[in-house]
Design a protein around this motif. Structure first.
Motif, mmCIF file in Angstrom:
data_model
loop_
_atom_site.group_PDB
_atom_site.id
_atom_site.type_symbol
_atom_site.label_atom_id
_atom_site.label_comp_id
_atom_site.label_asym_id
_atom_site.label_seq_id
_atom_site.Cartn_x
_atom_site.Cartn_y
_atom_site.Cartn_z
ATOM 1 N N ASP A 141 0.840 -1.203 0.000
ATOM 2 C CA ASP A 141 0.000 0.000 0.000
ATOM 3 C C ASP A 141 0.871 1.247 0.000
ATOM 4 O O ASP A 141 0.618 2.205 0.732
ATOM 5 C CB ASP A 141 -0.935 0.002 1.209
ATOM 6 C CG ASP A 141 -2.031 1.081 1.084
ATOM 7 O OD1 ASP A 141 -2.363 1.460 -0.062
ATOM 8 O OD2 ASP A 141 -2.530 1.543 2.118
ATOM 9 N N LYS A 143 2.017 4.694 -0.969
ATOM 10 C CA LYS A 143 1.339 5.868 -1.518
ATOM 11 C C LYS A 143 1.923 7.104 -0.848
ATOM 12 O O LYS A 143 2.652 6.996 0.150
ATOM 13 C CB LYS A 143 -0.166 5.779 -1.263
ATOM 14 C CG LYS A 143 -0.545 5.637 0.211
ATOM 15 C CD LYS A 143 -2.035 5.357 0.362
ATOM 16 C CE LYS A 143 -2.411 5.157 1.829
ATOM 17 N NZ LYS A 143 -3.841 4.809 1.978
ATOM 18 N N THR A 184 -4.586 1.365 -2.596
ATOM 19 C CA THR A 184 -5.311 2.573 -2.967
ATOM 20 C C THR A 184 -5.293 2.685 -4.484
ATOM 21 O O THR A 184 -4.232 2.546 -5.094
ATOM 22 C CB THR A 184 -4.628 3.802 -2.320
ATOM 23 O OG1 THR A 184 -4.524 3.570 -0.911
ATOM 24 C CG2 THR A 184 -5.433 5.055 -2.565
ATOM 25 N N HIS A 186 -5.128 4.741 -7.020
ATOM 26 C CA HIS A 186 -4.181 5.520 -7.815
ATOM 27 C C HIS A 186 -2.771 4.950 -7.774
ATOM 28 O O HIS A 186 -1.927 5.371 -8.572
ATOM 29 C CB HIS A 186 -4.176 6.970 -7.330
ATOM 30 C CG HIS A 186 -5.373 7.750 -7.767
ATOM 31 N ND1 HIS A 186 -5.552 8.185 -9.061
ATOM 32 C CD2 HIS A 186 -6.472 8.151 -7.081
ATOM 33 C CE1 HIS A 186 -6.702 8.833 -9.160
ATOM 34 N NE2 HIS A 186 -7.273 8.829 -7.978
ATOM 35 N N SER A 206 4.042 0.777 -7.431
ATOM 36 C CA SER A 206 3.415 1.815 -6.603
ATOM 37 C C SER A 206 4.349 2.992 -6.399
ATOM 38 O O SER A 206 3.923 4.154 -6.423
ATOM 39 C CB SER A 206 2.997 1.218 -5.250
ATOM 40 O OG SER A 206 2.046 0.187 -5.425
ATOM 41 N N ALA A 226 -13.053 5.314 -9.820
ATOM 42 C CA ALA A 226 -12.093 4.283 -9.415
ATOM 43 C C ALA A 226 -11.962 3.196 -10.477
ATOM 44 O O ALA A 226 -10.864 2.700 -10.742
ATOM 45 C CB ALA A 226 -12.511 3.675 -8.083
ATOM 46 N N THR A 320 -12.054 6.319 -5.234
ATOM 47 C CA THR A 320 -10.659 6.613 -5.588
ATOM 48 C C THR A 320 -9.803 6.886 -4.377
ATOM 49 O O THR A 320 -8.593 6.766 -4.430
ATOM 50 C CB THR A 320 -10.590 7.847 -6.515
ATOM 51 O OG1 THR A 320 -11.191 8.960 -5.852
ATOM 52 C CG2 THR A 320 -11.295 7.572 -7.817
ATOM 53 N N GLY A 321 -10.391 7.269 -3.260
ATOM 54 C CA GLY A 321 -9.587 7.588 -2.094
ATOM 55 C C GLY A 321 -8.882 8.917 -2.268
ATOM 56 O O GLY A 321 -9.118 9.655 -3.227
ATOM 57 N N HIS A 322 -7.997 9.211 -1.315
ATOM 58 C CA HIS A 322 -7.318 10.499 -1.299
ATOM 59 C C HIS A 322 -6.074 10.449 -2.165
ATOM 60 O O HIS A 322 -5.220 9.599 -1.995
ATOM 61 C CB HIS A 322 -6.925 10.842 0.133
ATOM 62 C CG HIS A 322 -6.150 12.121 0.252
ATOM 63 N ND1 HIS A 322 -6.631 13.317 -0.203
ATOM 64 C CD2 HIS A 322 -4.926 12.361 0.762
ATOM 65 C CE1 HIS A 322 -5.750 14.271 0.029
ATOM 66 N NE2 HIS A 322 -4.697 13.709 0.610
ATOM 67 N N LYS A 323 -5.970 11.332 -3.138
ATOM 68 C CA LYS A 323 -4.748 11.474 -3.928
ATOM 69 C C LYS A 323 -3.836 12.472 -3.226
ATOM 70 O O LYS A 323 -4.258 13.265 -2.404
ATOM 71 C CB LYS A 323 -5.083 11.968 -5.339
ATOM 72 C CG LYS A 323 -5.901 10.969 -6.156
ATOM 73 C CD LYS A 323 -6.242 11.527 -7.507
ATOM 74 C CE LYS A 323 -7.193 12.705 -7.373
ATOM 75 N NZ LYS A 323 -7.651 13.195 -8.679
ATOM 76 N N ALA A 339 -9.656 7.604 4.122
ATOM 77 C CA ALA A 339 -9.031 6.781 3.081
ATOM 78 C C ALA A 339 -7.536 6.678 3.246
ATOM 79 O O ALA A 339 -6.888 5.878 2.599
ATOM 80 C CB ALA A 339 -9.349 7.355 1.704
ATOM 81 N N ALA A 340 -6.959 7.519 4.095
ATOM 82 C CA ALA A 340 -5.503 7.517 4.235
ATOM 83 C C ALA A 340 -5.026 6.562 5.305
ATOM 84 O O ALA A 340 -3.875 6.545 5.650
ATOM 85 C CB ALA A 340 -5.013 8.932 4.554
#
Length: 772
Positions: A141, A143, A184, A186, A206, A226, A320-323, A339-340
Motif C-alpha cells: 500500500d 502511496k 489505494t 491511484h 506503486s 475508481a 478513488t480515495g485520497h490522492k 481513506a488515508a
C-alpha cells in the motif's frame, strides 16, 4: 481512550495527532524511558459491527505489529512496542516530525516538488524498500500518505499495516478474501488489481506512481472514477512525465516509466537495482530554484474507455480515495482522512534532524571521518526582505528545502547563504527556540562544516544543543543529533578527548532510549570507534568498528553504504595496527562492492582503491601499486579533471612508487610536476603541496644531490613552522630532514646545532596517513 490514560502503566497519551478510518495516532510519553513516542490505536468498534470484520481488522493490526517491529532501517518507521489495553490494540512507534508527501504537495499548492527533492526521495525510498524486500516483506500500500519527509530531508516509509511476508501468501489471501481492498486505486499495480501473484515488484510499481505524482503534480491516471483508474493501470500506457513537465531530466522520465511497466518482468529487477540507477544518474547536476518553482497547472487526463474490463468484483464499489494532490480536502478535514489509513498528519513541527553518511569517501590522507549528523557562515545574517506574503512560514519551509537541495548537489556556498537567511527570518517570525528555527540553524552549521569552517559550525551546534536540551530534554533524539554533530566538529578541530566524552555520553543515551541496533546508535558507535583511533586506542577502535560493521551488515545488508563506510574504517585501523595483509583484503572487498553498487568511477570506489595502493606499497608490492595509481590517475582525471586534488593525489602515488622501484629520476620528475600543479591550485603552503615538495627532496637525496635536497627540505620546514608552529610534529620532522642533509654534505656542526634545537617528533607524522 481518555487523554489522561496511562496505557499499560507506561505510555502517557497527550493529544491526537492523526486520525484515519481504522484508528488514530496519539502523541505520548514513554514514562519508563522518558522519551516521546507516537502511539497508534486501533479504533474501538461498537457491537453492531460484523464479528468477521472485527476479527480481520484485529488480525491485520497484530500482523502489522509483528512485521513492523522486526524492521530496523533508517528509512522505515521504528516500532518500539505493541500490545492490547482494555480491548484496544496499540502500536508504539518513534515520533516522526515532518509531513507526508501528500501534505507536501498540498502545501505546494498543487504544484510538483523540485526535481532534486523528487530524486532524493526516490533514492531514499528505494534504499528502504531494498531492505524490507530482503526481509521478505512487501508493503502493498505504498502511496504519498505513507511516505514521510522529515524536517531535515530524511524520508521514512510508514504503515506496514497491510504488508505481508513474502512466503505467507495463503494468509494474505484469506485477508483479501473478506472483500477488504488492499491498496489505494491511484497507486495499485496491475497484478494487484487483477488478483494475481504479488511480490516486491508490485511495490516498485506503486513507487513509480508516487514519483510520477510528486514530479508532475498528478498521478499517472488522474481520474475521479475508481473503475477507470484501475483500467488505466491495467491497460493504458502512462503518458511520459516530460510531456507534463518539460524540465524533468530524461533519466528520471525513463526510470519512472520503467517502474510503471504493466508486467513485473518489465520493471527493475529489485529496489537495489533501482537505487543503483538513481545514484548513477543523479551525479548529473540538476538545477535548483529558490524558493520552490511554480508550474503551470496540469490538465486532467481524458477518461479511459476499455471494452468490458474484467476486474475483480470488489473493485466495483471502490472509491478513488485520497490522492496526494492538494486541494482535495477542506482545511477543516485535514488530518482526518478515512481513506488515508492511519498515516495522516503525524506532527506539525519539523525538528528531527538526521545524521547522514558522508556523501563522498573521505580523503585518503586522514582515513574515513566519523559520520556527521548534517551545516553556516560568520557575519550578520541578512535582514528579512520586506513585502513577503502572509504565508511566510510556508515560504520559509520552501526556502529551507531548497537549501537542503543545494547541499545535496554539493553547492555548499549557496546552501549556506540560504540556510543563514532562513535562520534569521525564522528566528524573527517564530522565535529562537522554535523547532523550525533550530532545524535551520542545524543545517546552517552543517553547511559551515562542509565549507571547512569547523569553528563557526561548532558555535551553531552549541546553540542548537543548548536550546534543544532546554526545550526537549537531554535524551531527545534531536538533542542527541546536535550533540553528536558537536563531537564530530570537536574531532575535526583535533580536540579528540573532548569529542570522546561527548560521543560516549550520546552512545549511552542512544542505547538506553533506542536500542543497540538502531541506525542512529550504530552511527554513534561508528564515530566513537573512529575517535578512539585518533586517540591512539587502536585495538579498541578496531573491535568497535568490526562490531558495527557486522551489525550494519546484518540489518542493512553487506552492500549498503553505511556498512561499507564502517568496513572501510575497519581496514584503515588494521593498517594502523600494521596488519597490512588483512587491511588489503578488507579494502579490496569494499572496493569491489562499491564498484558493483556505485560504479567503477564513483568517488567512493576510487578512494577505496587508493587505500588498496597504500597497502600494496606497505607490503613491498611497488609494481602493483604503481600500476594501480596510474589507473587511478586516469580515472580521476576523467571524472574530476587533471588539476583536481584527488587526481593529483593519485599522481603523487605514482611518484612514490616509482621511487620504491628505485626509478628515482622518474620519481623526482613526477613529484616536481605534481608539486607545481598543487602550488598553483592549492597554494605554496598547502599541506599537499608541502608533501610533494618533500617527496622531491627525498628523490634528490637518493640521487645524492644533497645541496638541492637541503634547499627543498628547508623550504618545507619553514612553511610548516609558519603554518603549523615550530613545535608541531611535522615541523620537527622537516628539521630533522634538514639536519640529515647537512650531515651528508659534511657539515656536522650545523647539523648538531639543528638537532639540539629540534626535539624528536612526539607523534610521528602528526597522525596523517603515511605516503603511499
Amino acid at each position: 481512550m481518555a487523554e489522561t490514560r496511562l496505557v499499560q502503566g507506561r505510555y502517557r497519551l497527550h493529544d491526537v495527532i492523526g486520525r484515519g478510518g481504522m484508528g488514530e495516532v496519539w502523541r505520548a510519553t514513554d514514562e519508563s524511558l522518558g522519551r516521546r513516542v507516537a502511539v497508534k490505536c486501533l479504533k474501538p468498534l461498537g457491537p453492531q459491527q460484523d464479528p468477521n470484520f472485527m476479527k480481520v481488522l484485529r488480525e491485520r493490526f497484530r500482523r502489522e505489529a509483528r512485521v513492523a517491529a522486526s524492521l530496523q532501517h533508517r528509512g522505515v518507521t521504528v516500532v518500539h512496542d505493541f500490545g492490547e489495553s482494555d480491548g484496544v490494540l496499540f502500536l508504539v512507534m518513534e515520533l516522526l516530525e515532518g509531513h507526508n508527501l501528500s501534505q507536501l504537495l498540498d502545501e505546494n499548492k498543487q504544484h510538483p516538488l523540485p526535481v532534486q527533492d523528487v530524486v532524493d526521495i526516490a533514492e531514499q525510498v528505494a534504499d528502504a524498500l531494498a531492505y524490507t524486500h530482503r526481509q521478505g516483506i512487501v508493503h502493498r500500500d505504498l502511496k504519498p500518505a505513507n511516505i514521510m519527509r522529515l524536517g531535515d530531508g530524511a524520508v521514512k516509509i510508514c504503515d506496514f499495516g497491510i504488508a505481508r511476508l513474502g512466503a505467507d501468501i495463503g494468509f494474505t489471501s484469506r485477508l483479501t478474501g473478506t472483500g477488504i481492498a488492499m491498496g489505494t486505486p491511484h497507486y495499485m499495480s496491475p497484478e494487484q488489481i487483477s488478483g494475481g501473484e504479488i511480490d516486491h515488484r508490485s511495490d516498485l510499481y506503486s513507487l513509480g506512481c508516487v514519483l510520477y505524482e510528486i514530479a508532475t503534480g498528478a498521478p499517472p491516471f488522474d481520474l475521479d472514477d475508481a473503475w477507470a483508474v484501475l483500467v488505466g493501470h491495467r491497460d493504458t500506457p502512462p503518458e511520459p512525465l516530460r510531456t507534463r513537465r518539460a524540465e524533468l531530466p530524461d533519466y528520471l522520465d525513463r526510470i519512472v516509466l520503467d517502474l510503471l511497466a504493466k508486467t513485473p518482468e518489465g520493471r527493475p529487477t529489485d529496489a537495489t537495482d533501482l537505487r543503483r540507477r538513481i545514484v548513477s544518474a543523479r551525479s548529473v547536476p540538476v538545477s535548483v530554484s529558490v524558493p520552490v518553482p511554480v508550474f503551470t497547472p496540469l490538465l486532467r487526463e481524458p477518461e479511459v474507455s476499455a471494452p468490458a474490463p474484467r476486474l475483480p468484483s470488489w473493485a466495483r464499489g471502490m472509491t478513488t480515495g485520497h490522492k496526494a494532490t492538494a486541494g482535495s480536502l477542506a482545511p477543516a478535514a485535514r488530518g482526518y482522512d478515512p481513506a488515508a489509513g492511519l498515516t495522516g498528519e503525524w506532527t506539525t513541527g519539523s525538528g528531527v534532524v538526521r545524521a547522514p553518511e558522508p556523501t563522498a569517501a573521505p580523503s585518503p590522507t586522514t582515513g574515513p571521518p566519523p559520520e556527521p549528523a548534517t551545516a553556516p557562515t560568520t557575519g550578520p545574517a541578512p535582514e528579512h526582505t520586506p513585502g513577503l506574503s502572509p504565508e511566510l512560514p510556508a515560504v520559509l519551509a520552501a526556502r529551507h528545502r531548497a537549501g537542503l537541495g543545494l547541499g545535496r548537489l554539493g553547492r555548499w556556498d549557496e546552501a549556506e547563504a540560504v540556510h543563514r537567511s532562513v535562520v534569521a527570518d525564522r528566528e524573527r517570525v517564530l522565535g529562537p527556540d522554535h523547532p523550525d528555527t533550530l532545524t535551520s540553524r542545524y543545517e546552517w552549521g552543517f553547511a559551515l562544516g562542509r565549507l571547512d569552517r569547523p569553528t563557526d559550525a561548532l558555535r551553531e551546534f552549541h546553540r542548537v544543543t543548548e536550546a534543544r536540551e532546554r526545550m526537549l530534554g537531554a535524551d531527545h533524539p534531536d538533542t542527541l543529533a546536535a550533540r553528536q554533530e558537536t563531537a564530530y566538529l570537536l574531532g575535526r578541530l583535533g580536540r579528540h578527548f573532548e569529542a570522546h566524552d561527548v560521543y560516549a555520553e550520546v552512545l549511552v543515551s542512544r542505547e538506553r532510549t533506542m536500542g543497540q541496533d538502531h541506525p542512529d546508535t550504530l552511527r554513534c558507535r561508528h564515530n566513537l570507534a573512529f575517535n578512539l583511533g585518533r586517540l591512539g586506542r587502536l585495538e579498541e577502535s578496531y573491535r568497535m568498528a568490526r562490531e558495527v560493521a557486522e551489525a550494519r551488515g546484518r540489518l542493512l545488508g553487506a552492500d549498503h553504504p553505511d556498512t561499507l563506510v564502517t568496513r572501510y574504517e575497519v581496514a584503515y585501523t588494521l593498517g594502523r595496527l600494521g596488519r597490512w595483509e588483512e587491511a588489503l583484503d578488507g579494502y579490496r572487498e569494499v572496493a569491489a562492492t562499491r564498484a558493483t553498487v556505485l560504479g567503477a568511477d564513483h568517488p567512493d570506489t576510487l578512494a577505496t582503491r587508493y587505500e588498496v595502493g597504500i597497502c600494496l606499497g606497505r607490503l613491498g608490492l611497488g609494481a602493483e601499486a604503481l600500476a594501480l595509481y596510474r589507473e587511478l590517475t586516469e580515472a580521476r582525471g576523467r571524472v574530476h579533471g587533471p588539476d583536481h586534488p584527488e587526481t593529483l593525489r593519485a599522481r603523487h602515488g605514482v611518484g612514490v612508487n616509482l621511487g620504491r622501484l628505485s626509478r628515482w629520476e622518474e620519481a623526482v620528475a613526477e613529484a616536481r610536476a605534481v608539486c607545481a600543479v598543487r602550488e598553483r591550485v592549492l597554494g605554496p603552503d598547502h599541506p599537499d603541496t608541502l608533501i610533494s615538495r618533500r617527496e622531491v627532496a627525498v628523490g634528490l637525496g637518493w640521487l645524492a644531490r644533497w645541496d638541492e635536497a637541503l634547499t627543498a627540505y628547508h623550504e618545507v620546514a619553514e612553511a610548516r613552522a609558519r603554518t603549523l608552529g615550530p613545535d608541531h610534529p611535522d615541523t620537527l620532522t622537516a628539521r630533522e630532514d634538514e639536519a640529515h642533509c647537512l650531515e651528508q654534505l659534511g657539515r656536522p656542526t650545523e647539523a648538531a646545532e639543528l638537532h639540539r634545537g629540534t626535539p624528536s617528533p612526539r607523534h610521528g607524522n602528526g597522525g596523517q596517513r603515511a605516503a603511499p
